[in-house]
Design a protein around this motif. Structure first.
Motif, PDB file in Angstrom:
ATOM      1  N   SER A   1      -6.863  15.949  -4.438  1.00 50.72           N
ATOM      2  CA  SER A   1      -6.695  16.288  -3.025  1.00 50.72           C
ATOM      3  C   SER A   1      -5.315  15.884  -2.514  1.00 50.72           C
ATOM      4  N   GLY A   2      -4.632  15.004  -3.236  1.00 57.64           N
ATOM      5  CA  GLY A   2      -3.324  14.529  -2.814  1.00 57.64           C
ATOM      6  C   GLY A   2      -3.371  13.310  -1.920  1.00 57.64           C
ATOM      7  N   ALA A   3      -4.560  12.802  -1.663  1.00 50.95           N
ATOM      8  CA  ALA A   3      -4.698  11.646  -0.785  1.00 50.95           C
ATOM      9  C   ALA A   3      -4.215  10.375  -1.474  1.00 50.95           C
ATOM     10  N   GLU A   4      -3.666   9.462  -0.685  1.00 51.81           N
ATOM     11  CA  GLU A   4      -3.331   8.126  -1.167  1.00 51.81           C
ATOM     12  C   GLU A   4      -4.612   7.306  -1.169  1.00 51.81           C
ATOM     13  N   ILE A   5      -4.900   6.658  -2.286  1.00 50.53           N
ATOM     14  CA  ILE A   5      -6.181   5.972  -2.457  1.00 50.53           C
ATOM     15  C   ILE A   5      -5.969   4.465  -2.520  1.00 50.53           C
ATOM     16  N   PHE A   6      -6.726   3.747  -1.691  1.00 51.51           N
ATOM     17  CA  PHE A   6      -6.740   2.285  -1.705  1.00 51.51           C
ATOM     18  C   PHE A   6      -8.133   1.827  -2.125  1.00 51.51           C
ATOM     19  N   SER A   7      -8.210   0.589  -2.605  1.00 49.12           N
ATOM     20  CA  SER A   7      -9.501   0.077  -3.078  1.00 49.12           C
ATOM     21  C   SER A   7      -9.879  -1.208  -2.382  1.00 49.12           C
ATOM     22  N   PHE A   8     -11.164  -1.336  -2.056  1.00 49.23           N
ATOM     23  CA  PHE A   8     -11.710  -2.614  -1.630  1.00 49.23           C
ATOM     24  C   PHE A   8     -11.888  -3.499  -2.856  1.00 49.23           C
TER      25      PHE A   8
END
Length: 294
Positions: free
Chosen positions: A64-71
């Motif tokens: 999707s091109g989204a920037e992904i962060f993680s908990f």
């Protein structure tokens, strides 16, 4: 937030999103065996299969091109932490930390708060006792209108608190009284029966939707893709929009998938038996969108 972004949408192009990786939530077989029945999972999840399924899901999210962060994992978290949408609500003015209706999940908002702090996302408010509110019961109909399900996970006091916070930032709240269905132990949120996919398109499961709310959607110009009964338990109505008519859903819902494609949607699917179906959390549950591009 610059006007080119908004957090107050369910369908605009996904720009930033938070996830709780299944490896961090499930951790190991002993944790799964200790928790799955108490959390009302349908069956014991298979960890290697869940990891593989989640990897496929994440590949779709990355496309999707989204920037992904993680908990990050925490000692107070259960398997359910993988369904990270539920612990918070994101607005253009900041985050509202929820108070979970499922008692075993009440440690999740605090863990999420620490991550929001590292990302410099302000905390707009938090739901306090005796209120309960879960993010799966909350869906943006447009940037000024938030629908909230009153369910076994989200009570009237929680909705009152949320309504006050929303009023202060110019957002109207529509309360949707959800039915008893399978009772307090079941995973049943507003987004179990509603997935907005564009400004005028939503997937719905009408048999469990209040008539008044369904009419509100129609009055607002929504075209409704009706999910059949045979695809409700396989999470056919829990669909993540990564952009207008760009959809991610669990596989095994061919009737709904065909209906979405007929309406011009691009549909990507992942195998979700272990990570989604057994715990009752589809792709919207597996994500906490932070912002979308206008």
């Amino acid at each position: 937030m610059p006007e080119k972004y908004t957090s107050q949408s369910e369908y605009l192009p996904l720009d930033q999103v938070l996830v709780m990786p299944v490896a961090e939530a499930f951790q190991d077989r002993s944790k799964i065996e200790a928790e799955w029945e108490k959390l009302n999972y349908l069956e014991l999840p298979d960890l290697p299969l869940a990891l593989a399924e989640y990897q496929d899901f994440m590949s779709l999210l990355r496309k999707s091109g989204a920037e992904i962060f993680s908990f990050a994992k925490g000692d107070s978290l259960t398997l359910d932490a993988v369904y990270c949408r539920d612990a918070s609500i994101v607005t253009d003015q900041g985050v509202i930390l929820c108070r979970m209706g499922k008692e075993q999940r009440q440690g999740e908002p605090l863990i999420q708060e620490k991550v929001f702090e590292t990302l410099d996302i302000p905390i707009l408010g938090r739901i306090e006792a005796p209120g309960t509110l879960e993010g799966g019961d909350v869906a943006w109909l447009d940037r000024q209108t938030l629908a909230v399900g009153r369910s076994y996970r989200t009570n009237s006091n929680g909705i009152e608190q949320l309504t006050g916070m929303m009023r202060a930032i110019g957002v109207d709240v529509i309360t949707v009284a959800l039915p008893h269905f399978r009772g307090p132990s079941d995973v049943f949120h507003l987004m179990s029966i509603l997935s907005p996919l564009d400004r005028d398109l939503a997937a719905v499961y009408s048999p469990l939707m209040p008539i008044a709310f369904r009419n509100i959607l129609l009055e607002r110009g929504y075209q409704l893709v009706e999910v059949p009964e045979s695809e409700f338990d396989s999470l056919g109505c829990n669909i993540l929009a990564t952009g207008p008519r760009q959809c991610v859903m669990a596989e095994g819902n061919p009737i709904t998938e065909a209906a979405l494609r007929k309406e011009g949607c691009t549909v990507s699917t992942y195998t979700g038996n272990e990570v989604s179906v057994k715990g009752g959390g589809g792709p919207t549950c597996l994500t906490r969108p932070l912002r979308r591009r206008i």
